[in-house]
Design a protein around this motif. Sequence first.
Motif, PDB file in Angstrom:
ATOM      1  N   ASP A  99      -2.840   3.693   0.291  1.00  0.00           N
ATOM      2  CA  ASP A  99      -4.072   3.653   1.094  1.00  0.00           C
ATOM      3  C   ASP A  99      -4.079   2.342   1.876  1.00  0.00           C
ATOM      4  OD1 ASP A  99      -6.617   2.998   1.970  1.00  0.00           O
ATOM      5  OD2 ASP A  99      -7.628   4.057   0.322  1.00  0.00           O
ATOM      6  N   GLU A 124      -7.124   0.007   1.598  1.00  0.00           N
ATOM      7  CA  GLU A 124      -7.128  -0.767   0.356  1.00  0.00           C
ATOM      8  C   GLU A 124      -6.053  -1.851   0.424  1.00  0.00           C
ATOM      9  OE1 GLU A 124      -9.089  -0.862  -2.418  1.00  0.00           O
ATOM     10  OE2 GLU A 124     -10.322   0.330  -1.038  1.00  0.00           O
ATOM     11  N   LYS A 182      -7.143  -5.010   2.179  1.00  0.00           N
ATOM     12  CA  LYS A 182      -7.960  -5.933   1.358  1.00  0.00           C
ATOM     13  C   LYS A 182      -7.038  -6.764   0.475  1.00  0.00           C
ATOM     14  CE  LYS A 182     -11.697  -2.593   0.867  1.00  0.00           C
ATOM     15  NZ  LYS A 182     -12.067  -1.577  -0.136  1.00  0.00           N
ATOM     16  N   LYS A 183      -6.079  -6.069  -0.147  1.00  0.00           N
ATOM     17  CA  LYS A 183      -5.157  -6.749  -1.081  1.00  0.00           C
ATOM     18  C   LYS A 183      -4.291  -7.756  -0.323  1.00  0.00           C
ATOM     19  CE  LYS A 183      -3.787  -7.017  -5.299  1.00  0.00           C
ATOM     20  NZ  LYS A 183      -4.695  -7.241  -6.431  1.00  0.00           N
ATOM     21  N   GLN A 206      -0.204   1.089  -7.714  1.00  0.00           N
ATOM     22  CA  GLN A 206      -1.029   1.531  -6.588  1.00  0.00           C
ATOM     23  C   GLN A 206      -1.188   0.406  -5.554  1.00  0.00           C
ATOM     24  OE1 GLN A 206      -1.904   4.824  -6.206  1.00  0.00           O
ATOM     25  NE2 GLN A 206      -2.363   4.070  -4.130  1.00  0.00           N
ATOM     26  N   ASP A 207      -1.330  -0.830  -6.041  1.00  0.00           N
ATOM     27  CA  ASP A 207      -1.396  -1.975  -5.110  1.00  0.00           C
ATOM     28  C   ASP A 207      -0.158  -1.965  -4.211  1.00  0.00           C
ATOM     29  OD1 ASP A 207      -3.734  -3.105  -6.171  1.00  0.00           O
ATOM     30  OD2 ASP A 207      -2.626  -4.335  -7.622  1.00  0.00           O
ATOM     31  N   ASN A 247      -0.316   0.730  -1.675  1.00  0.00           N
ATOM     32  CA  ASN A 247      -1.324   0.439  -0.649  1.00  0.00           C
ATOM     33  C   ASN A 247      -0.838  -0.636   0.323  1.00  0.00           C
ATOM     34  OD1 ASN A 247      -2.937   2.242  -2.021  1.00  0.00           O
ATOM     35  ND2 ASN A 247      -4.183   0.678  -3.040  1.00  0.00           N
ATOM     36  N   TYR A 253      -0.114  -0.380   4.295  1.00  0.00           N
ATOM     37  CA  TYR A 253      -0.773  -1.280   5.251  1.00  0.00           C
ATOM     38  C   TYR A 253       0.239  -1.945   6.199  1.00  0.00           C
ATOM     39  CZ  TYR A 253      -2.994  -5.454   7.136  1.00  0.00           C
ATOM     40  OH  TYR A 253      -3.426  -6.440   7.975  1.00  0.00           O
TER      41      TYR A 253
END
Lengths: 83, 83
Positions: free
Chosen positions: B3, B6, B9-10, B70-71, B74, B78
Amino acid sequence: KGDAAEGKKKAVVCGACHGTDGIAVIPGYPNLKGQNEQYLISSMNAYKNNQRSGGLSNVMQAQASLLSEQDIKNLAAYYAGLK
Amino acid sequence: KGDAAEGKKKAVVCGACHGTDGIAVIPGYPNLKGQNEQYLISSMNAYKNNQRSGGLSNVMQAQASLLSEQDIKNLAAYYAGLK
């Protein structure tokens, strides 16, 4: 210092996976176009010194083992220079 | 599936070295802008699993150790999506 013109000749081999334009033909391989010259040198040396394993690194270890220090500098200059 | 929102943001943490726009602020670090999503996942996992040493890999090993699967997906979505 790296010689991009010499690097371009050497890159014929690399082009099979990384693309002669530096856009990888296989999604699991990195694009090299416009990458940082110093990072390219550091990565190729890491493969050459077997400091990178996992993933598809064995393919790249074999390739890097054939490269001289000057080859590595020339290739880095070539790919970093692709805009 | 990653995602990208998300991931953005990370990526605030990653931006310190790789730039929030994916252009590394330090020449020894790789640009990530438009890199292949699958390669980004494979590289982050290689750092997380300590399969990459040499160069400045110790910095990245520490960072990757903090990332969940998941990080990683994501973040890959990105940075791969930055054109």
